[in-house]
Structure formats: structure tokens, C-alpha cells
Design a protein around this motif. Sequence first.
Motif, mmCIF file in Angstrom:
data_model
loop_
_atom_site.group_PDB
_atom_site.id
_atom_site.type_symbol
_atom_site.label_atom_id
_atom_site.label_comp_id
_atom_site.label_asym_id
_atom_site.label_seq_id
_atom_site.Cartn_x
_atom_site.Cartn_y
_atom_site.Cartn_z
ATOM 1 N N THR A 1 13.683 102.837 93.167
ATOM 2 C CA THR A 1 12.905 102.306 94.287
ATOM 3 C C THR A 1 11.652 103.119 94.583
ATOM 4 O O THR A 1 10.789 102.655 95.314
ATOM 5 N N SER A 2 11.552 104.326 94.010
ATOM 6 C CA SER A 2 10.364 105.171 94.207
ATOM 7 C C SER A 2 10.073 105.923 92.911
ATOM 8 O O SER A 2 10.994 106.392 92.249
ATOM 9 N N PHE A 3 8.779 106.057 92.592
ATOM 10 C CA PHE A 3 8.403 106.828 91.413
ATOM 11 C C PHE A 3 7.264 107.778 91.740
ATOM 12 O O PHE A 3 6.471 107.537 92.662
ATOM 13 N N ILE A 4 7.204 108.861 90.972
ATOM 14 C CA ILE A 4 6.081 109.797 91.010
ATOM 15 C C ILE A 4 5.441 109.763 89.638
ATOM 16 O O ILE A 4 6.077 110.090 88.637
ATOM 17 N N ILE B 1 15.079 107.826 93.013
ATOM 18 C CA ILE B 1 13.725 108.377 93.014
ATOM 19 C C ILE B 1 13.493 109.023 91.652
ATOM 20 O O ILE B 1 14.163 109.985 91.292
ATOM 21 N N ASP B 2 12.559 108.471 90.899
ATOM 22 C CA ASP B 2 12.230 108.995 89.571
ATOM 23 C C ASP B 2 10.983 109.857 89.712
ATOM 24 O O ASP B 2 9.891 109.354 89.949
ATOM 25 N N ASP B 3 11.141 111.167 89.520
ATOM 26 C CA ASP B 3 10.027 112.075 89.813
ATOM 27 C C ASP B 3 9.075 112.268 88.639
ATOM 28 O O ASP B 3 8.135 113.048 88.734
ATOM 29 N N GLN B 4 9.289 111.526 87.528
ATOM 30 C CA GLN B 4 8.393 111.705 86.389
ATOM 31 C C GLN B 4 8.275 110.432 85.573
ATOM 32 O O GLN B 4 9.153 110.112 84.778
ATOM 33 N N VAL B 5 7.184 109.695 85.785
ATOM 34 C CA VAL B 5 6.909 108.518 84.968
ATOM 35 C C VAL B 5 5.446 108.525 84.546
ATOM 36 O O VAL B 5 4.602 109.188 85.147
ATOM 37 N N HIS B 6 5.172 107.749 83.489
ATOM 38 C CA HIS B 6 3.807 107.512 83.018
ATOM 39 C C HIS B 6 3.635 105.995 82.929
ATOM 40 O O HIS B 6 4.087 105.385 81.962
ATOM 41 N N PHE B 7 3.020 105.402 83.946
ATOM 42 C CA PHE B 7 2.892 103.942 83.987
ATOM 43 C C PHE B 7 1.581 103.445 83.378
ATOM 44 O O PHE B 7 1.306 102.258 83.375
ATOM 45 N N THR C 1 7.586 98.829 93.693
ATOM 46 C CA THR C 1 8.346 99.956 94.223
ATOM 47 C C THR C 1 7.433 100.941 94.931
ATOM 48 O O THR C 1 6.211 100.893 94.821
ATOM 49 N N ASN C 2 8.048 101.876 95.673
ATOM 50 C CA ASN C 2 7.296 102.948 96.329
ATOM 51 C C ASN C 2 6.694 103.871 95.276
ATOM 52 O O ASN C 2 7.237 104.024 94.186
ATOM 53 N N PHE C 3 5.607 104.547 95.636
ATOM 54 C CA PHE C 3 4.853 105.282 94.624
ATOM 55 C C PHE C 3 4.187 106.530 95.192
ATOM 56 O O PHE C 3 3.853 106.604 96.375
ATOM 57 N N SER C 4 4.048 107.510 94.317
ATOM 58 C CA SER C 4 3.174 108.647 94.566
ATOM 59 C C SER C 4 2.601 109.082 93.230
ATOM 60 O O SER C 4 3.158 108.769 92.175
ATOM 61 N N PHE C 5 1.480 109.804 93.290
ATOM 62 C CA PHE C 5 0.799 110.251 92.079
ATOM 63 C C PHE C 5 0.492 111.731 92.192
ATOM 64 O O PHE C 5 0.126 112.224 93.254
ATOM 65 N N MET C 6 0.653 112.431 91.089
ATOM 66 C CA MET C 6 0.336 113.858 91.062
ATOM 67 C C MET C 6 -1.120 114.076 90.667
ATOM 68 O O MET C 6 -1.666 113.338 89.838
ATOM 69 N N LEU C 7 -1.709 115.101 91.247
ATOM 70 C CA LEU C 7 -3.019 115.567 90.801
ATOM 71 C C LEU C 7 -2.817 116.476 89.603
ATOM 72 O O LEU C 7 -1.960 117.371 89.629
ATOM 73 N N GLY C 8 -3.596 116.264 88.563
ATOM 74 C CA GLY C 8 -3.501 117.122 87.388
ATOM 75 C C GLY C 8 -4.323 118.378 87.553
ATOM 76 O O GLY C 8 -5.479 118.328 87.988
ATOM 77 N N GLY C 9 -3.722 119.523 87.219
ATOM 78 C CA GLY C 9 -4.472 120.767 87.189
ATOM 79 C C GLY C 9 -5.143 120.937 85.841
ATOM 80 O O GLY C 9 -4.622 120.487 84.809
ATOM 81 N N THR C 10 -6.317 121.569 85.837
ATOM 82 C CA THR C 10 -7.023 121.864 84.592
ATOM 83 C C THR C 10 -7.475 123.325 84.619
ATOM 84 O O THR C 10 -7.228 124.053 85.586
#
Length: 444
Positions: free
Chosen positions: A86-89, A56-62, A117-126
Motif C-alpha cells: 500500500t506504500s512504496f519508497i 510498506i516497500d522501502d525500496q522500489v524502482h518504478f 498506492t501511497n508514495f515517497s521518493f528519496m533524494l539521491g546523494g552525489t
Amino acid sequence: MGIVIKNACLVNEGISKIVDVRIVNQHIERIDTSITPSENDEVMDASGLHLFPGVIDDQVHFREPGLTHKGNIASESKAAAAGGITSFIEQPNTVPNAVTHEVLEEKYAIATLTSTTNFSFMLGGTNHNIEEVKKTNGKNIAGIKLFLGSSTGNMLVDKEEAIEAIFRNTPLPIATHCEDEETIKANLAKYQAEFGEDIPVKYHPYIRSEEACFISSSKTVELAKKTGAKLHVFHLSTGKELSLFRNDIPLKDKKITAEVCIHHLWFSEEDYETKGNFIKWNPAVKTAKDRSQLWEGLLNDTLDCIATDHAPHTLEEKQNKYGKAPSGGPLVQHALPAMLQKYHEGMITLEKIIEKMCHNPAIIFQVEKRGFVREGYFADLVLVDLNQSWKVEKNNILYHCGWSPFEGTTFQSSVKSTMINGQWVYQNGQLTGIKSGQRLTFDR
């Protein structure tokens, strides 16, 4: 009909042992010393191979949407699968920035159609989107990302009242990029006065300095303690920052956690001479002493997990002069082989690699039924040959950008096959074309 993997050396939860594993549909049905396949089961003899939980890679920029000349979810998720991930954030600094739920869901829609692969995306704070942060659903979104230095677009969060409001108003993990922007600007001005735009890249760690990292990360940790927020500090690059974190309680009880990336464990400032902008990252690769201290922090559990910060740029972009060359590089295909190389060098055990790359990201983000090989969990599995060496060359690099900072490196271990949700997406060194990735859910 199921799949039975026989005679694999399973590395999981601190133990290595020979087992059989039966997979039915998307899940692991049974793990035992011997399983007799049924008549319709597909059988794979994994004798001589090691079986890992999927990384599980918790930090990518695709890079999708908006920056797809650098990479996209389809291309980079294939490279990830070939590397045993197998999973990325994924992070929110795409174009447009993923700082509203409307944009975020557009990214999920793309991944649903195209991700291997499995995926999730973070919401960016501003500085201005606290209402979007408040309505984030922790069951199906990984967390909130704050750029407290080095941002893309309008994502630098530099108003203290806005930062504190986010820390006080979300129970989700808050992941931070910590570098002090004012310190960096002052350092950059000094070197620009001497060199103009053509600053030698060897000065990058002095521009994005230890001081810049420590000022920002220490303030952020103090705010997390003050507010009780759940904080995860991305990509530590200095030994000095280790003093901000603790290793005297179990990970599940930590509210403040920290990560280290592959490039900060592998490279040092000595490598700028040969690698140049290809190892220009933010935060910067720093001294060999920092690297050694990061290894120490990883092994003594001050650092909780390993990620890639995979951030591809085109070859042309990276060949610009320092001032124009963007920071970041592609890593998902080579992260696990790189760590396995350190196992061969005697620096880390297989069990510790699996803990830091598979188990701990699942614990930190409360990923549901992934990150471990357990009955009832999703069948995200990786088969590795520890004794099949290979060399990273142009013709076997799968990144859309077509280059790697590891080009020319020989790794002693190979990812043989990767299973995601019970389907082989990469088998015997070849992508199968199956896209079985799913949206990650979280046990919150």
C-alpha cells in the motif's frame, strides 16, 4: 457512512485475533470484537480471511521519468496494490537522476496524478550535491539514497570526503547500496578475459562477490558509527555481512539498520541454471548457505525489514548476453504471496512477516500513521485468503514489462482485497481503478 469489516482474523503487533474494524473516510475509527454497523455503512464479511496492515516497500524502482519503456508509476503501483503493498519508497536513479529538489518534486507531481498506492521518493546523494541534501525536508521526504556501488547515470558516490559530508549533514535516514566498485571491476576483468561479453550468468555472484559487499558495507557502517548518522543498508545478500549489525536493542533505538530482499530469501546460485538473467540482481543472488544465514538473521532480528528492490527491465533486455543484460527484476505483485508461501512451509510466522514487511519499515523511516492497524491510523489494509492457491502466469502478471521470475510458481495464498486510505483499490482479485494513493509524511 463508513465501511465495517467483520469477522476478520487480524494479524497485528504480534497478535492474531478475530475482530471487526470500522473505517470512516480515510482512517480506522474503531477496532473491536463486535461492531454494529450503522444504517449507511458498507459491510464486508471477512470470515475465513486474514487482515493485515498494508505492506510498506522501502525500496522500489518504478522507472519514471525517463525509463518508462520498463515500467511507470501507474503500472507498477497497480501491481503493488494487487500484491498487498500500500506504500512504496522509490529510488532516485531515474532519468534525469533525482538529485535536486526540482526533479524530485516533478516525480511527486507524477505520482500524485497516477499512483494507486501511497508514495515517497528519496533524494539521491552525489559527489557534488551536499547543498541539496542539507535542504531536504524530513517531514515529507523519506531519506537520502547513496549508491556506493552499481549506479545509474552519475550517481556513484565514490569520493570519501563527499560521503562523509552527507553523513554529517543530514538527520534523515541514509539508505545505501553497498558494493565495492574496484573489487567488482577486478573480478569482471578476470571473467571477461576468459569469456568476453558472453560470461555465463552463474559467475555473477563471483563478480559481484561476497568480498565486494563486505568491504563496502563494513566501511559504511564504520562511517555511520563515527558520524552518528542514521544508516539503513539496503538488500544484504551475504551471511558475512550480518556480523556488522546488532539485534540486542529495540528497533526504535537502532541508528544502523539492515534490510533483506525477497529474491535473496527465495533464490540461490543453483537457480541460475534455470532462471538465467531473470535472477540477475545487484547485489547478486549468492549461495544456499548465504540464503540460510539471511533467513537466520531475519528471524533473530539482525535484519530489520523485507523489501523487493523491484526493478523491471524489458524481456528483450533481459534476454541479452550477460554483459549487456541489466540487473534487476519485478517483484511487488508477488512479494507478499512469496513470504506467505514460506509461512506455509513453516519457515516464518504470520506475525513475523507483518513485523518485517509492515511495522518495521514504518518504524525505520518514521512513517506517519501507517504500517499498523490502530485506531486513528490511515486505513491501509489487506485481506488475504491463506487457502486460495494460484499460479503465476503471463495472463495474470500486472508489471508493464510482462514477466516475473516467479512465472510458473504456485502460491498457496492470495491477496483478495487491498484498501488504501479507506478506499478499495483492489477487490476480490480485481483492480477497481481507484487511485487513492497519497504522499507519505514522516513523524520527524
